[in-house]
Write a protein that holds these residues in place. Structure first.
Motif, PDB file in Angstrom:
ATOM      1  N   SER A   1      58.766 -37.887 -17.676  1.00  0.00           N
ATOM      2  CA  SER A   1      57.783 -37.220 -18.537  1.00  0.00           C
ATOM      3  C   SER A   1      57.714 -35.754 -18.170  1.00  0.00           C
ATOM      4  CB  SER A   1      56.405 -37.871 -18.367  1.00  0.00           C
ATOM      5  OG  SER A   1      55.951 -37.714 -17.029  1.00  0.00           O
ATOM      6  N   ALA A   2      57.287 -34.957 -19.114  1.00  0.00           N
ATOM      7  CA  ALA A   2      57.234 -33.506 -18.884  1.00  0.00           C
ATOM      8  C   ALA A   2      56.154 -33.155 -17.871  1.00  0.00           C
ATOM      9  CB  ALA A   2      57.002 -32.774 -20.200  1.00  0.00           C
ATOM     10  N   GLU A   3      55.031 -33.856 -17.941  1.00  0.00           N
ATOM     11  CA  GLU A   3      53.921 -33.567 -17.045  1.00  0.00           C
ATOM     12  C   GLU A   3      53.937 -34.528 -15.855  1.00  0.00           C
ATOM     13  OE1 GLU A   3      50.237 -33.581 -19.006  1.00  0.00           O
ATOM     14  OE2 GLU A   3      50.763 -31.979 -20.432  1.00  0.00           O
ATOM     15  N   GLY A   4      53.659 -33.963 -14.690  1.00  0.00           N
ATOM     16  CA  GLY A   4      53.620 -34.796 -13.496  1.00  0.00           C
ATOM     17  C   GLY A   4      52.286 -35.502 -13.338  1.00  0.00           C
ATOM     18  N   HIS A   5      52.234 -36.427 -12.409  1.00  0.00           N
ATOM     19  CA  HIS A   5      51.008 -37.139 -12.118  1.00  0.00           C
ATOM     20  C   HIS A   5      50.920 -37.376 -10.604  1.00  0.00           C
ATOM     21  CE1 HIS A   5      54.052 -40.344 -12.242  1.00  0.00           C
ATOM     22  NE2 HIS A   5      53.271 -40.964 -11.358  1.00  0.00           N
ATOM     23  N   ASP A   6      49.715 -37.640 -10.156  1.00  0.00           N
ATOM     24  CA  ASP A   6      49.531 -37.946  -8.736  1.00  0.00           C
ATOM     25  C   ASP A   6      50.206 -39.272  -8.410  1.00  0.00           C
ATOM     26  OD1 ASP A   6      48.090 -35.655  -8.329  1.00  0.00           O
ATOM     27  OD2 ASP A   6      46.151 -36.635  -8.711  1.00  0.00           O
ATOM     28  N   LEU A   7      50.805 -39.328  -7.218  1.00  0.00           N
ATOM     29  CA  LEU A   7      51.520 -40.540  -6.831  1.00  0.00           C
ATOM     30  C   LEU A   7      50.546 -41.694  -6.606  1.00  0.00           C
ATOM     31  CD1 LEU A   7      53.805 -38.460  -6.427  1.00  0.00           C
ATOM     32  CD2 LEU A   7      54.470 -39.709  -4.383  1.00  0.00           C
ATOM     33  N   SER A   8      50.932 -42.864  -7.101  1.00  0.00           N
ATOM     34  CA  SER A   8      50.122 -44.066  -6.903  1.00  0.00           C
ATOM     35  C   SER A   8      50.306 -44.562  -5.466  1.00  0.00           C
ATOM     36  CB  SER A   8      50.553 -45.153  -7.885  1.00  0.00           C
ATOM     37  OG  SER A   8      51.864 -45.616  -7.550  1.00  0.00           O
ATOM     38  N   PRO A   9      49.369 -45.395  -4.962  1.00  0.00           N
ATOM     39  CA  PRO A   9      49.528 -45.962  -3.610  1.00  0.00           C
ATOM     40  C   PRO A   9      50.865 -46.676  -3.428  1.00  0.00           C
ATOM     41  CG  PRO A   9      47.313 -46.353  -4.402  1.00  0.00           C
ATOM     42  CD  PRO A   9      48.070 -45.771  -5.561  1.00  0.00           C
ATOM     43  N   TYR A  10      51.350 -47.347  -4.493  1.00  0.00           N
ATOM     44  CA  TYR A  10      52.627 -48.060  -4.375  1.00  0.00           C
ATOM     45  C   TYR A  10      53.775 -47.074  -4.220  1.00  0.00           C
ATOM     46  CZ  TYR A  10      55.859 -51.957  -4.956  1.00  0.00           C
ATOM     47  OH  TYR A  10      56.816 -52.918  -4.725  1.00  0.00           O
ATOM     48  N   GLU A  11      53.723 -45.980  -4.985  1.00  0.00           N
ATOM     49  CA  GLU A  11      54.769 -44.949  -4.901  1.00  0.00           C
ATOM     50  C   GLU A  11      54.745 -44.267  -3.536  1.00  0.00           C
ATOM     51  OE1 GLU A  11      55.137 -43.612  -9.576  1.00  0.00           O
ATOM     52  OE2 GLU A  11      53.487 -42.836  -8.341  1.00  0.00           O
ATOM     53  N   LEU A  12      53.543 -44.008  -3.022  1.00  0.00           N
ATOM     54  CA  LEU A  12      53.429 -43.402  -1.688  1.00  0.00           C
ATOM     55  C   LEU A  12      53.982 -44.342  -0.613  1.00  0.00           C
ATOM     56  CD1 LEU A  12      49.889 -41.769  -1.931  1.00  0.00           C
ATOM     57  CD2 LEU A  12      52.070 -40.556  -1.663  1.00  0.00           C
TER      58      LEU A  12
ATOM     59  N   PHE B   1      62.462 -51.759  12.957  1.00  0.00           N
ATOM     60  CA  PHE B   1      62.696 -52.297  11.610  1.00  0.00           C
ATOM     61  C   PHE B   1      61.506 -53.149  11.157  1.00  0.00           C
ATOM     62  CE2 PHE B   1      64.174 -55.271   8.495  1.00  0.00           C
ATOM     63  CZ  PHE B   1      65.160 -54.614   7.779  1.00  0.00           C
ATOM     64  N   PHE B   2      61.186 -54.142  11.957  1.00  0.00           N
ATOM     65  CA  PHE B   2      60.112 -55.057  11.565  1.00  0.00           C
ATOM     66  C   PHE B   2      58.731 -54.413  11.722  1.00  0.00           C
ATOM     67  CE2 PHE B   2      63.580 -58.060  12.596  1.00  0.00           C
ATOM     68  CZ  PHE B   2      63.661 -58.703  11.364  1.00  0.00           C
ATOM     69  N   GLY B   3      58.621 -53.441  12.641  1.00  0.00           N
ATOM     70  CA  GLY B   3      57.361 -52.721  12.783  1.00  0.00           C
ATOM     71  C   GLY B   3      57.011 -51.954  11.516  1.00  0.00           C
ATOM     72  N   GLN B   4      58.014 -51.321  10.887  1.00  0.00           N
ATOM     73  CA  GLN B   4      57.776 -50.601   9.640  1.00  0.00           C
ATOM     74  C   GLN B   4      57.347 -51.561   8.525  1.00  0.00           C
ATOM     75  OE1 GLN B   4      57.466 -47.554   8.923  1.00  0.00           O
ATOM     76  NE2 GLN B   4      57.390 -47.721   6.688  1.00  0.00           N
ATOM     77  N   VAL B   5      57.999 -52.701   8.456  1.00  0.00           N
ATOM     78  CA  VAL B   5      57.630 -53.691   7.442  1.00  0.00           C
ATOM     79  C   VAL B   5      56.184 -54.147   7.653  1.00  0.00           C
ATOM     80  CG1 VAL B   5      58.110 -56.000   6.534  1.00  0.00           C
ATOM     81  CG2 VAL B   5      60.006 -54.467   7.133  1.00  0.00           C
ATOM     82  N   LEU B   6      55.817 -54.421   8.913  1.00  0.00           N
ATOM     83  CA  LEU B   6      54.462 -54.887   9.204  1.00  0.00           C
ATOM     84  C   LEU B   6      53.418 -53.819   8.899  1.00  0.00           C
ATOM     85  CD1 LEU B   6      55.106 -56.774  12.577  1.00  0.00           C
ATOM     86  CD2 LEU B   6      54.532 -57.811  10.358  1.00  0.00           C
ATOM     87  N   ILE B   7      53.740 -52.547   9.217  1.00  0.00           N
ATOM     88  CA  ILE B   7      52.806 -51.450   8.947  1.00  0.00           C
ATOM     89  C   ILE B   7      52.501 -51.381   7.456  1.00  0.00           C
ATOM     90  CG2 ILE B   7      52.660 -48.922   8.829  1.00  0.00           C
ATOM     91  CD1 ILE B   7      51.960 -49.890  11.542  1.00  0.00           C
ATOM     92  N   VAL B   8      53.537 -51.451   6.622  1.00  0.00           N
ATOM     93  CA  VAL B   8      53.354 -51.341   5.173  1.00  0.00           C
ATOM     94  C   VAL B   8      52.668 -52.579   4.610  1.00  0.00           C
ATOM     95  CG1 VAL B   8      54.555 -51.120   2.950  1.00  0.00           C
ATOM     96  CG2 VAL B   8      55.298 -49.764   4.915  1.00  0.00           C
ATOM     97  N   GLU B   9      53.061 -53.752   5.089  1.00  0.00           N
ATOM     98  CA  GLU B   9      52.506 -54.993   4.533  1.00  0.00           C
ATOM     99  C   GLU B   9      51.064 -55.237   4.963  1.00  0.00           C
ATOM    100  OE1 GLU B   9      54.095 -57.112   2.280  1.00  0.00           O
ATOM    101  OE2 GLU B   9      55.434 -55.358   2.230  1.00  0.00           O
ATOM    102  N   PHE B  10      50.713 -54.799   6.169  1.00  0.00           N
ATOM    103  CA  PHE B  10      49.376 -55.115   6.682  1.00  0.00           C
ATOM    104  C   PHE B  10      48.567 -53.886   7.110  1.00  0.00           C
ATOM    105  CE2 PHE B  10      52.202 -58.722   7.678  1.00  0.00           C
ATOM    106  CZ  PHE B  10      51.562 -59.721   6.947  1.00  0.00           C
ATOM    107  N   GLY B  11      49.137 -52.683   6.957  1.00  0.00           N
ATOM    108  CA  GLY B  11      48.447 -51.464   7.402  1.00  0.00           C
ATOM    109  C   GLY B  11      47.256 -51.102   6.558  1.00  0.00           C
TER     110      GLY B  11
ATOM    111  N   GLU C   1      44.337 -49.620   4.325  1.00  0.00           N
ATOM    112  CA  GLU C   1      43.718 -48.309   4.185  1.00  0.00           C
ATOM    113  C   GLU C   1      43.980 -47.406   5.379  1.00  0.00           C
ATOM    114  OE1 GLU C   1      39.622 -48.538   3.334  1.00  0.00           O
ATOM    115  OE2 GLU C   1      39.847 -49.719   1.484  1.00  0.00           O
ATOM    116  N   MET C   2      44.101 -48.015   6.552  1.00  0.00           N
ATOM    117  CA  MET C   2      44.309 -47.185   7.740  1.00  0.00           C
ATOM    118  C   MET C   2      45.568 -46.348   7.610  1.00  0.00           C
ATOM    119  SD  MET C   2      44.551 -48.343  11.735  1.00  0.00           S
ATOM    120  CE  MET C   2      44.780 -47.116  13.032  1.00  0.00           C
ATOM    121  N   PHE C   3      46.625 -46.905   7.033  1.00  0.00           N
ATOM    122  CA  PHE C   3      47.879 -46.178   6.872  1.00  0.00           C
ATOM    123  C   PHE C   3      48.131 -45.777   5.406  1.00  0.00           C
ATOM    124  CE2 PHE C   3      48.563 -48.163  10.966  1.00  0.00           C
ATOM    125  CZ  PHE C   3      49.251 -47.192  11.669  1.00  0.00           C
ATOM    126  N   ASN C   4      47.118 -45.949   4.559  1.00  0.00           N
ATOM    127  CA  ASN C   4      47.229 -45.573   3.146  1.00  0.00           C
ATOM    128  C   ASN C   4      48.455 -46.191   2.488  1.00  0.00           C
ATOM    129  OD1 ASN C   4      45.830 -43.093   4.615  1.00  0.00           O
ATOM    130  ND2 ASN C   4      45.063 -43.190   2.512  1.00  0.00           N
TER     131      ASN C   4
END
Length: 897
Positions: A795-806, A850-860, A862-865
């Motif tokens: 799209s021509a206009e940008g938007h703020d990134l969603s939590p999923y995109e972040l 490897f697994f630490g990153q997965v755990l951070i994203v899956e269970f982090g 609000e603390m890790f946004n």
């Protein structure tokens, strides 16, 4: 007839006066720094100082955000993370050094209450060693340790082990100037505190006590901390200055450019409140960049690398007491080593025996071996401690002990021979006679009295009228010359079958000149079996070896020849004696020091001066030693290496103790040090690449007016937790033997090499471009999953990134660094990243990341946004970022070919 001498000694008044004037006979213990002081010293690290400044700025910004902008408590995660990193780095370094101190468990204390015999008020009494004063008359006996420095008044067959001070295991002492050794390190009528009487007895008058003794001077010099900076300290300081200047420079640029942009855009509508708000936001961005630029994980990475190496080096018989020594050994350009106990076994051994055949018709069959055994076992004052079945220990004169060891190794028990033989008369060894003799009722020659003589070959041969097997004198002289050229001690043996009414001795000497010369024995302190190969390994690695010993020039030169340090091209410019060395001016020494391979007849402080001069020339100096005399040099060196069976003073002054006393362990320490430095370089390469990418993202956001897509807590994970794991992974890489083919790195070389610099800039730049492109895509299209990105619908206009995109962006960023860790692991190794032999720890930690990153994203949450990702997205992220490893492998393959 010699008139007996009377020594009245000191009275109580004289004792008190002497103690008041010259002090007590105690070595002043060194002042110990408090645990708090030792802990605070860890904060002097340049990178720690930068982190403290960044942490203070971060606290200020967090307070403003919390109270002024009413943001959540999460704003304090950044300063908290920085201070956690500081405490972990300093705390770990402090913990491991204190733990090593306790494991070391070596004290400098001596037993000051040990009893000493002195003459006072005309009576022989016993007093504690600490109560001996200058002027005391001390009675010396075999086996005792000399309590203070003194001048001999009487000496009977006195042999002193001065190896702890001069390296000489046996020194003959005398009060007769005619028998003084002009080449001796200390006068022949002087004895020194801390040395041991191996044979004979004597009487001395005390000339120095406590700190004024030679032992005390050495002990005091060993406590001087010259605060020599290690090569790693210097290079980390340079790295710290580079990072701070770069981050402050870029932060300043951000402030200037954004202020210029503000005034261009504001035009005539200037408003102070708007300006202050924009200025404060700009300052926050600048501080954020400084915080991101500073590698929080680097001090911890260095600490973990050193701590890991400390533990692993212990398995190779290197007990590391001071952490920096692990790496500094890898930078060593010169090793100054003592001879006795380090290059040699510090135990006299029979090198060869030339006993001539004894005619059977005169003595009977099998008499040859039996009479030799009896001559050695009986005509001796030494003993063997055979309590340890694996190793016999000599008690008494080392030279005589070597003969008993030879007998023991031949399967003959000297004790049984002594028990069956009756001693009729004996004549003890003296430096004046240079021989000893014993008459016995022989068991080797049943029913006969035999006189056995042993001593200096030329003296013993002069007492003989014949030689067994009619060996002529020229043959014997040739043998002796050959042994003497190899710096060996030689003993001559003779015997005589006595008549019943014949007296063996007359006026303190052998009666008559009709002995039969039996043969000679050559005795030496043999070079340790592994030393020649170990010395060659160090020389091939570009490390110069210098021998510093209290022994004679000929002996030192022969040892150097045996270990291939001295060759036919060397001459008198390559060897110097202690007195000649001391006579050199500082300028002359600087000019000649590179030529020296041997310093013989060296005194303790000669070695220290040698070390300090080499350091002034820019050399990185390691010193080996096992005696008290080595302590000042061990302390002054960049790395001091003591031997496992060395004196406590030497161990206390050293940084590393070689538990097995093997010079080969020094080569392993160099290999570990060089490999460790490469591991630290690999971590610097890895972390600075991460920091370059993160800084560019912050910089881009600053100029584009957008916020960073990586939150504070996400950067905390990347900069501290992940980098700590990466530090452990790269620190756990095993040492490589190939580093011993390299030359020592220049002390002035920067830790970031030219190749590393271009790697950081190139890879960091590529990562930034890829991430920037992803940000653009995410801003201009709605992403609900990576599998549905294509075809792109921008799209021509940008938007703020969603939590999923972040969350996607965060995970892609981390996995790009994850694969790059494998490239960093194989950097400059000439091996594939898949060459994982001996790298189980690396693989384990890689899996944790490897697994630490997965755990951070899956269970982090609000603390890790972050929000959980779909399984297919994880698969796509892992596969899509893996080409970083494949391209790295292709580049490394191209370099190797």
């Amino acid at each position: 007839m010699v008139e007996p001498k009377h020594y009245p000694g000191l009275n109580e008044i004289q004792v008190n006066e002497s103690r008041a004037l010259h002090g007590v006979n105690i070595l002043t213990p060194p002042e110990k720094e408090s645990l708090l002081t030792r802990f605070l010293e860890k904060f002097r690290d340049p990178l720690i100082i930068i982190l403290l400044v960044a942490g203070a700025l971060s606290i200020g910004i967090s307070i403003y955000e919390y109270y002024g902008l009413h943001e959540g408590a999460a704003v304090f995660f950044e300063p908290l993370g920085i201070f956690v990193a500081i405490l972990l780095a300093t705390g770990l370094a402090f913990f491991f050094e204190i733990k090593a101190d306790r494991e070391f468990a070596i004290l400098n204390q001596v037993n000051d209450d040990e009893p000493v015999q002195v003459i006072r008020n005309g009576n022989a009494i016993q007093i504690p060693k600490k109560d001996v004063v200058v002027g005391d008359i001390v009675i010396l006996s075999t086996g005792e340790e000399i309590p203070a420095d003194g001048q001999l008044l009487e000496a009977v067959s006195l042999q002193v082990d001065e190896s702890s001070l001069t390296g000489e295991p046996v020194c003959a002492k005398s009060t007769d100037p005619a028998h003084f050794d002009k080449e001796a390190t200390f006068p022949s009528d002087h004895v020194l505190r801390g040395t041991k009487i191996m044979e004979g007895h004597g009487i001395m008058t005390v000339t120095a006590v406590g700190d004024k003794t030679e032992n005390g001077k050495v002990f005091e010099a060993a406590q001087i901390d010259d605060s020599v900076k290690t090569p790693l300290n210097e290079q980390l300081e340079r790295l710290g200055r580079l990072i701070s200047r770069a981050s402050y420079g870029i932060a300043g640029l951000i402030v200037c450019v954004r202020m210029a942009m503000f005034f261009i855009n504001v035009g005539d509508g200037f408003d102070w409140m708007t300006f202050l708000s924009f200025f404060l936001q700009t300052i926050m961005i600048a501080v954020t960049l400084i915080v991101v630029a500073v590698p929080e994980g680097l001090p911890m990475a260095v600490t973990l690398s050193l701590a890991y190496s400390m533990r692993r080096m212990l398995k190779t018989n290197n007990l590391v007491r001071k952490m920096h020594a692990c790496e500094t050994m890898g930078a060593a350009t010169v090793i100054c080593t003592d001879k006795t106990g380090t290059l040699t076994e510090n135990q006299m051994r029979i090198y060869n025996t030339d006993f001539f055949a004894l005619p059977d018709q005169r003595l009977g069959n099998d008499a040859t071996s039996r009479i030799i055994e009896e001559a050695i076992a009986i005509n001796s004052t030494a003993q063997l401690d055979l309590s340890n079945p694996d190793k016999a220990t000599v008690l008494g004169n080392p030279t005589e002990g070597a003969l008993l060891l030879w007998l023991d190794a031949s399967g003959h028990d000297y004790r049984k021979i002594r028990e069956t033989v009756e001693i009729i008369d004996e004549l003890p060894f003296t430096t004046e006679r240079k021989y000893m003799a014993t008459e016995v009722r022989s068991q080797a020659l049943k029913g006969k009295s035999v006189l056995y003589v042993k001593g200096a070959p030329e003296i013993v041969y002069g007492l003989c009228s014949s030689t067994e097997s009619d060996v002529d004198k020229s043959t014997i002289d040739k043998m002796l010359l050959d042994y003497q050229n190899q710096a060996m001690r030689t003993l001559g043996f003779a015997y005589k079958i006595m008549n019943d009414d014949e007296l063996p001795f007359s006026e303190g000497a052998i009666a008559g000149r009709d002995l039969v010369f039996m043969g000679i024995a050559a005795i030496s302190d043999p070079v340790r079996a592994e030393v020649p190969d170990a010395v060659k390994e160090c020389i091939d690695a570009g490390i110069a070896i210098k021998i510093v010993t209290g022994d004679t020039p000929n002996t030192a030169k022969e040892i150097a020849r045996q270990i291939s340090l001295w060759n036919e091209n060397d001459n008198e410019l390559n060897i110097i004696t202690g007195p000649e060395f001391a006579a050199l001016s500082d300028k002359e020494l600087m000019e000649r020091i590179d030529d020296f391979k041997i310093i013989a007849r060296a005194r303790p402080l000669d070695k220290k001066r040698l070390v300090e001069t080499l350091q002034k020339k820019g050399e990185v100096v390691a010193v080996t030693g096992d005696g008290t005399n080595d302590a000042p040099a061990l302390k002054a060196a960049h790395v001091g290496l003591s031997m496992g069976d060395g004196t406590s003073v030497a161990k206390e002054a050293s940084d590393i103790t070689i538990i097995d006393n093997s010079f080969a362990s020094i080569g392993r320490a160099v290999m570990w040090g060089r490999s460790l430095y490469h591991n630290i370089q690999r971590f610097v390469l890895f972390q600075l690449t991460v920091n370059v990418v993160a800084c560019l993202i912050v910089l881009f956001g600053a100029f584009m007016g957008t916020e960073s897509p990586l939150t504070v807590t996400q950067m905390l994970w990347v900069n501290i937790i992940m980098d700590t794991f990466a530090a452990m992974a790269l620190a756990s890489l095993p040492p490589s033997q190939s580093v011993m083919q390299e030359k020592p790195r220049s002390r002035n070389a920067f830790i970031i090499t030219r190749l590393m610099k271009w790697d950081i800039i190139t890879v960091g730049g590529i990562f930034f471009i890829i991430l920037l492109a992803l940000l653009y895509l995410f801003h201009h299209t709605y992403i609900e999953g990576l599998d549905s990105m294509f075809p792109l619908n921008l799209s021509a206009e940008g938007h703020d990134l969603s939590p999923y995109e972040l969350s996607l962006f965060f995970s892609i960023f981390v996995f790009m660094q994850f694969w790059n860790m494998f490239n960093a692991r194989s950097f400059e190794t000439r091996k594939s990243a898949f060459h994982l032999k001996g790298c189980s720890e690396f693989l384990l930690i890689a899996c944790a990341i490897f697994f630490g990153q997965v755990l951070i994203v899956e269970f982090g949450g609000e603390m890790f946004n972050v929000v959980p990702l779909r399984f297919i997205d994880w698969v796509i992220i892992v596969v899509a970022t893996s080409p970083i490893l494949w391209f790295g492998e292709i580049i490394h393959l191209f370099k190797r070919s």
